[in-house]
Scaffold this motif. Structure first.
Motif, short mmCIF file in Angstrom:
data_model
loop_
_atom_site.label_atom_id
_atom_site.label_comp_id
_atom_site.label_asym_id
_atom_site.label_seq_id
_atom_site.Cartn_x
_atom_site.Cartn_y
_atom_site.Cartn_z
N VAL A 30 0.94 -1.23 -0.06
CA VAL A 30 0.11 0.00 0.04
C VAL A 30 0.82 1.09 0.26
CG1 VAL A 30 -1.64 1.31 1.31
CG2 VAL A 30 -1.82 -1.02 1.08
N GLU A 31 1.91 1.11 0.75
CA GLU A 31 2.80 2.41 0.98
C GLU A 31 3.46 2.63 -0.67
OE1 GLU A 31 2.96 -0.37 2.97
OE2 GLU A 31 1.94 0.78 4.67
N GLU A 32 3.96 1.63 -1.30
CA GLU A 32 4.69 1.89 -2.58
C GLU A 32 3.47 2.48 -3.56
OE1 GLU A 32 7.90 -2.06 -2.80
OE2 GLU A 32 5.63 -2.23 -2.87
N VAL A 33 2.21 1.96 -3.41
CA VAL A 33 1.26 2.45 -4.40
C VAL A 33 0.93 3.99 -4.03
CG1 VAL A 33 -1.25 2.46 -5.02
CG2 VAL A 33 0.06 0.18 -4.70
N GLY A 38 1.76 9.67 -5.50
CA GLY A 38 2.17 11.02 -4.77
C GLY A 38 1.12 11.11 -3.35
N ILE A 39 0.72 10.32 -2.78
CA ILE A 39 -0.27 10.39 -1.69
C ILE A 39 0.69 10.41 -0.48
CG2 ILE A 39 -2.05 9.56 -0.40
CD1 ILE A 39 -3.23 8.09 -3.09
N HIS A 40 0.50 11.40 0.39
CA HIS A 40 1.41 11.23 1.45
C HIS A 40 0.61 11.63 2.71
CE1 HIS A 40 5.22 11.61 -0.95
NE2 HIS A 40 4.43 12.59 -1.82
#
Length: 84
Positions: free
Chosen positions: A72-75, A80-82
């Protein structure tokens, strides 16, 4: 209840087509066995869209199995979701 008619009813095709409606196809039989389905164009387009979606999902699954899945973190990072 399905609308089933013998193919010979197509002699009066306007009557058969009158029975076709969205969500209500007419099934035609030949020699007592199901042979054809007449469907509303919107139903047909939805069916094609669902087939395309299922095909793309299968491609994604095969890709994930072959090349590995993303976390999920890689996606989120690739989109560009932080999170703060």
């Amino acid at each position: 209840m399905p609308n089933i008619k013998p193919i010979s009813d197509l002699r009066n095709y306007t009557e058969v087509l009158r029975d076709v409606d969205e969500g209500s196809p007419v099934f035609l039989t030949k020699n007592g066995r199901g042979k054809y389905a007449i469907v509303d164009m919107r139903d047909y387009e939805r069916t094609l869209a669902a087939r395309r979606l299922m095909s793309e999902l299968a491609k994604g699954r095969r890709s994930g199995e072959k090349e590995g899945y993303l976390t999920v973190e890689e996606v989120e990072e690739s989109l560009g979701i932080h999170h703060e």
